[in-house]
Design a protein around this motif. Structure first.
Motif, mmCIF file in Angstrom:
data_model
loop_
_atom_site.group_PDB
_atom_site.id
_atom_site.type_symbol
_atom_site.label_atom_id
_atom_site.label_comp_id
_atom_site.label_asym_id
_atom_site.label_seq_id
_atom_site.Cartn_x
_atom_site.Cartn_y
_atom_site.Cartn_z
ATOM 1 N N PHE A 202 1.009 -1.312 0.251
ATOM 2 C CA PHE A 202 0.082 0.261 -0.057
ATOM 3 C C PHE A 202 1.101 1.252 0.014
ATOM 4 O O PHE A 202 2.171 1.659 0.615
ATOM 5 N N TYR A 203 0.331 2.120 -0.264
ATOM 6 C CA TYR A 203 0.758 3.829 -0.490
ATOM 7 C C TYR A 203 -0.288 4.626 0.437
ATOM 8 O O TYR A 203 -1.708 4.194 0.791
ATOM 9 N N TRP B 234 -5.054 6.419 2.301
ATOM 10 C CA TRP B 234 -3.860 5.446 1.845
ATOM 11 C C TRP B 234 -4.736 4.485 0.651
ATOM 12 O O TRP B 234 -5.704 5.074 0.300
ATOM 13 N N THR B 235 -3.914 3.759 0.112
ATOM 14 C CA THR B 235 -4.755 3.578 -1.461
ATOM 15 C C THR B 235 -4.793 2.043 -1.095
ATOM 16 O O THR B 235 -5.703 1.429 -1.869
ATOM 17 N N GLU C 265 -9.384 3.067 -4.571
ATOM 18 C CA GLU C 265 -8.985 2.899 -6.090
ATOM 19 C C GLU C 265 -8.467 4.460 -6.795
ATOM 20 O O GLU C 265 -8.338 4.387 -7.912
ATOM 21 N N LEU D 242 -7.009 6.809 -5.796
ATOM 22 C CA LEU D 242 -5.938 7.449 -5.689
ATOM 23 C C LEU D 242 -4.609 6.980 -6.402
ATOM 24 O O LEU D 242 -5.053 5.557 -6.466
ATOM 25 N N SER D 243 -4.562 7.222 -7.225
ATOM 26 C CA SER D 243 -3.048 6.560 -7.944
ATOM 27 C C SER D 243 -1.875 7.149 -7.702
ATOM 28 O O SER D 243 -1.824 9.066 -7.693
#
Length: 188
Positions: free
Chosen positions: A21-22, A36-37, A55, A57-58
């Motif tokens: 994860f980011y 967060w992702t 999804e 956030l990219s």
């Protein structure tokens, strides 16, 4: 740039399945945003709660090079309801700090995670693409190394020094030294 990888991430490299994860810190002056992702809320490093955006956030590729050069990234938030665009339009963002962290989900305690910092920079431009019901926001983030390319408007004068540090007398004597002749050696 060499980095020390935290042990919780190193331990995951042996696992048969991993869930990376980011996490992103958008440090606005008024209200910082922590996302967060994934889905739901998690606490990273026991200090901050991050809201899951899935999804939506990219993050573009985080690049590093051997030379000292500034590489930026793009953060894309898609599917944003048009009603929330006023926050994006009215919040000062340029020059505000942005941190990107990377980690792996530890399913033994899914609400508390560890992550390591992989990028830090300053928000630069924001492009908003409006749709009838939802919108997309693309924010470019400059590396902190961009500061090395900015000119400094600092002068070594009494006035400039006193603007920064009001009681400092360091430059008060420079002008008197400019044309002064000093005897070197010779005893006295």
């Amino acid at each position: 740039m060499t980095r020390t990888i935290i042990s919780s991430i190193l331990n995951k490299f042996d696992d048969a399945e991993v869930s990376p994860f980011y996490a992103v810190d958008l440090l606005f002056d008024s209200t910082p945003i922590y996302i967060w992702t994934g889905f739901g809320d998690i606490i990273i490093d026991g200090t901050q709660t991050y809201s899951g955006v899935g999804e939506v956030l990219s993050i573009s590729e985080v690049q590093e090079s051997q030379d000292i050069s500034a590489k930026g990234i793009n953060l894309t938030l898609s599917g944003i309801p048009s009603s929330l665009l006023t926050y994006a339009l009215n919040t000062p963002y340029q020059g505000r700090l942005c941190n990107v962290k990377f980690g792996f989900i530890d399913w033994s305690s899914p609400t508390t995670q560890s992550a390591m910092l992989v990028f830090t920079g300053y928000m630069d431009t924001m492009v908003i693409e409006e749709g009838p019901e939802t919108s997309t926001i693309v924010t470019s983030v400059e590396s902190r190394l961009i500061d090395l390319e900015r000119p400094r408007n600092r002068r070594y004068t009494t006035q400039n020094q006193k603007q920064r540090h009001s009681g400092d007398l360091a430059f008060d004597f420079f002008e008197s030294l400019q044309n002064q002749r000093l005897q070197w050696g010779g005893g006295g």
